[in-house]
Motif scaffolding. Structure first.
Motif, mmCIF file in Angstrom:
data_model
loop_
_atom_site.group_PDB
_atom_site.id
_atom_site.type_symbol
_atom_site.label_atom_id
_atom_site.label_comp_id
_atom_site.label_asym_id
_atom_site.label_seq_id
_atom_site.Cartn_x
_atom_site.Cartn_y
_atom_site.Cartn_z
ATOM 1 N N ARG A 15 0.892 -1.005 0.074
ATOM 2 C CA ARG A 15 -0.063 -0.115 -0.063
ATOM 3 C C ARG A 15 0.941 1.243 0.018
ATOM 4 O O ARG A 15 1.827 1.148 0.576
ATOM 5 C CB ARG A 15 -1.022 0.030 1.219
ATOM 6 N N GLU A 16 0.483 2.181 -0.697
ATOM 7 C CA GLU A 16 1.233 3.265 -0.767
ATOM 8 C C GLU A 16 0.928 4.370 0.422
ATOM 9 O O GLU A 16 -0.056 4.504 0.904
ATOM 10 C CB GLU A 16 0.899 4.235 -2.006
ATOM 11 N N THR A 17 2.073 4.866 0.844
ATOM 12 C CA THR A 17 2.007 5.875 2.142
ATOM 13 C C THR A 17 1.719 7.036 1.761
ATOM 14 O O THR A 17 1.866 7.566 0.578
ATOM 15 C CB THR A 17 3.398 5.964 3.054
ATOM 16 N N LYS A 18 1.446 8.032 2.716
ATOM 17 C CA LYS A 18 1.161 9.367 2.379
ATOM 18 C C LYS A 18 2.276 10.105 1.703
ATOM 19 O O LYS A 18 2.221 11.335 1.082
ATOM 20 C CB LYS A 18 0.784 10.063 3.681
ATOM 21 N N LYS A 19 3.655 9.703 2.095
ATOM 22 C CA LYS A 19 4.657 10.322 1.526
ATOM 23 C C LYS A 19 5.052 9.544 0.086
ATOM 24 O O LYS A 19 6.240 10.002 -0.433
ATOM 25 C CB LYS A 19 5.895 10.382 2.464
ATOM 26 N N GLY A 20 4.545 8.842 -0.522
ATOM 27 C CA GLY A 20 4.620 8.231 -1.648
ATOM 28 C C GLY A 20 5.466 7.056 -1.670
ATOM 29 O O GLY A 20 5.837 6.423 -3.044
ATOM 30 N N ARG A 21 5.827 6.542 -0.772
ATOM 31 C CA ARG A 21 6.591 5.296 -0.475
ATOM 32 C C ARG A 21 5.752 4.012 -0.354
ATOM 33 O O ARG A 21 4.303 4.296 -0.538
ATOM 34 C CB ARG A 21 7.415 5.353 0.620
ATOM 35 N N ILE A 22 6.027 2.853 -0.503
ATOM 36 C CA ILE A 22 5.325 1.580 -0.506
ATOM 37 C C ILE A 22 5.604 0.823 0.692
ATOM 38 O O ILE A 22 6.857 0.520 0.882
ATOM 39 C CB ILE A 22 5.369 0.852 -1.821
ATOM 40 N N ASN A 23 4.649 0.613 1.531
ATOM 41 C CA ASN A 23 4.537 -0.430 2.744
ATOM 42 C C ASN A 23 4.171 -1.825 2.118
ATOM 43 O O ASN A 23 3.386 -1.898 1.216
ATOM 44 C CB ASN A 23 3.646 -0.083 3.765
#
Length: 258
Positions: free
Chosen positions: A243-251
């Protein structure tokens, strides 16, 4: 017959080239003697390589079988148009180990016990570990040795020939949570295997990473949810979710099979 240096398949190891030459030689011989010939057990990558090479020579007479439906490790049969083998013809035997339910055995315990008998890995098929009962499939030439086993580690076992279909494999795994910048395979391998990004790229360049049973040739290759990848020396993994984080990275959540 065909291109026996297999240059059309990138990243083959010397052992894999020897295996593929052996398979094409067996196929040629099977056409001459009018009876099936068999390999030892092949893992999923080797099965795929075998299919690629047999397709390249337009071979039609071949099939795989590992002792039960959905087996991962399988024996390859090659044959002419008149002698297609039945499953019962494959040179394998099922063996069942029974023991107390309080005694816990793992895939590694059973594999180690069999290999301690000087049985080569290629003579051992799938190992299904259940509760108080486990099954494996072995090449018929080593079946008597396996049937003589009375202990696996410190656990006493009873051994019988046959496949007990009531055995429900106990799949053991752990979940790895990580954050990556993208779903590039080098980043996911880095997170899953616990190595640096540079080390992950080096593993890919050394042909030590496969995705869905195909060798990964580029560190920038993307992996999708459900993708199964293996890193030699580090294990087998599956990308379970992301899932994408608010900062544009991916968990990501990666399942590591134990």
């Amino acid at each position: 017959m065909g291109n026996k240096d297999f240059s059309f398949i990138p990243g083959l190891s010397d052992d894999e080239k020897i295996l593929l030459r052996n398979i094409t030689d067996k196929y040629e011989k099977a056409q001459q003697i009018y009876r099936p010939l068999y390999t030892f057990f092949l893992d999923e990558r080797k099965q795929q390589l075998a299919q690629t090479v047999l397709a390249s020579i337009k071979a039609e007479g071949f099939s795989f079988y590992g002792g039960y439906e959905n087996a991962q490790r399988k024996i390859l049969a090659v044959f002419d148009e008149y002698s297609r083998p039945e499953n019962a013809d494959f040179p394998l035997k099922p063996v069942t180990f029974t023991y107390r339910s309080v005694d816990r055995l793992t895939h590694r315990d059973i594999l180690g016990a069999l290999m301690s008998l000087d049985i080569k890995r290629e003579c051992i098929g799938d190992i299904l570990v259940g509760d108080g009962k486990s099954c494996t499939f072995v090449y018929e030439t080593v079946a008597d040795d396996v049937l003589s086993v009375s202990k696996i580690g410190r656990v006493g076992v009873k051994v019988s020939e046959g496949f007990d279909e009531s055995v429900v494999p106990l799949v053991s795994f752990k979940l790895i949570n990580a954050t990556v910048s993208s779903l590039r395979i080098d980043g996911v391998v880095s997170a899953a295997a616990g190595v640096s990004r540079d080390k992950a790229s080096a593993l890919i360049r050394s042909s030590l990473v496969s995705l869905d049973h195909k060798e990964v040739s580029s560190a920038s290759q993307k992996i999708d949810i459900g993708g199964v990848f293996s890193v030699r020396g580090h294990g087998k993994f599956e990308l379970e979710s992301c899932r994408e984080t608010k900062k544009g990275r991916i968990n990501i959540v990666v399942k590591k099979y134990l």
